[in-house]
Design a protein around this motif. Structure first.
Motif, PDB file in Angstrom:
ATOM      1  N   TYR A  83       0.836  -1.195   0.000  1.00  0.00           N
ATOM      2  CA  TYR A  83       0.000   0.000   0.000  1.00  0.00           C
ATOM      3  C   TYR A  83       0.873   1.249   0.000  1.00  0.00           C
ATOM      4  O   TYR A  83       2.080   1.202   0.264  1.00  0.00           O
ATOM      5  N   THR A  84       0.241   2.359  -0.271  1.00  0.00           N
ATOM      6  CA  THR A  84       0.825   3.665  -0.028  1.00  0.00           C
ATOM      7  C   THR A  84      -0.238   4.511   0.643  1.00  0.00           C
ATOM      8  O   THR A  84      -1.433   4.325   0.400  1.00  0.00           O
ATOM      9  N   VAL A  85       0.201   5.418   1.497  1.00  0.00           N
ATOM     10  CA  VAL A  85      -0.736   6.293   2.188  1.00  0.00           C
ATOM     11  C   VAL A  85      -0.077   7.653   2.395  1.00  0.00           C
ATOM     12  O   VAL A  85       1.105   7.737   2.725  1.00  0.00           O
ATOM     13  N   ALA A  86      -0.841   8.700   2.124  1.00  0.00           N
ATOM     14  CA  ALA A  86      -0.417  10.067   2.430  1.00  0.00           C
ATOM     15  C   ALA A  86      -1.198  10.503   3.663  1.00  0.00           C
ATOM     16  O   ALA A  86      -2.411  10.307   3.733  1.00  0.00           O
ATOM     17  N   CYS A  87      -0.514  11.082   4.630  1.00  0.00           N
ATOM     18  CA  CYS A  87      -1.141  11.488   5.897  1.00  0.00           C
ATOM     19  C   CYS A  87      -0.753  12.925   6.224  1.00  0.00           C
ATOM     20  O   CYS A  87       0.369  13.346   5.941  1.00  0.00           O
ATOM     21  N   ARG A  88      -1.688  13.613   6.864  1.00  0.00           N
ATOM     22  CA  ARG A  88      -1.375  14.940   7.385  1.00  0.00           C
ATOM     23  C   ARG A  88      -2.346  15.275   8.510  1.00  0.00           C
ATOM     24  O   ARG A  88      -3.460  14.763   8.565  1.00  0.00           O
TER      25      ARG A  88
END
Length: 142
Positions: A83-88
């Motif tokens: 998977y890939t995930v962008a978080c902020r």
């Protein structure tokens, strides 16, 4: 990969964390990885995690969410192995929210483009497939 904003006194604004087999091989390594990501998020640094490790099944994004007391339907019923995930972290009113953009990955398929947040109102596309292709070219990997 770390991204700094020179206009804001070289403040770290984004980080891309590429998971290695060593990040997943022991509980203490997994804890160190997710603690690092959580600390970055608490400092309002956006974090992109790219997990293409096929030899270990632990999901570090799930462990990050557990550490932060959060959940994501993306991980149900079974977390994807790749998977890939962008978080902020972002503030709405008086409340801090964790925003995420998660995508499962499949071997042999192109990597997606994910948002890399540089400021509250500024994201740039992080083109993972293009980065991968260029890296392979530079390293002479067929």
């Amino acid at each position: 990969v770390q991204v700094y904003d020179e206009k804001r006194h070289s403040r770290l604004v984004a980080a891309v964390e590429i998971v290695s087999p060593a990040n997943k091989d022991r509980p203490e390594h997994r804890r160190a990885f997710v603690s690092k990501c959580a600390a970055l998020l608490r400092e309002r640094v956006s974090v992109v995690i790219v997990d293409v490790v096929t030899t270990r099944s632990q999901n570090l994004y799930g462990e990050l969410l557990d550490l932060m007391g959060r959940s994501d339907p993306f991980l149900s019923p079974e977390p994807p192995p790749l998977y890939t995930v962008a978080c902020r972290m972002t503030k709405r009113g008086d409340e801090w929210l964790l925003e995420t953009w998660a995508q499962s990955l499949d071997l042999g398929r192109p990597l997606p483009t994910v948002p890399l947040w540089l400021a509250d109102n500024l994201a740039v596309p992080l083109e993972l497939e293009e980065s991968y292709e260029q890296s392979c070219g530079i390293l002479n990997i067929p």
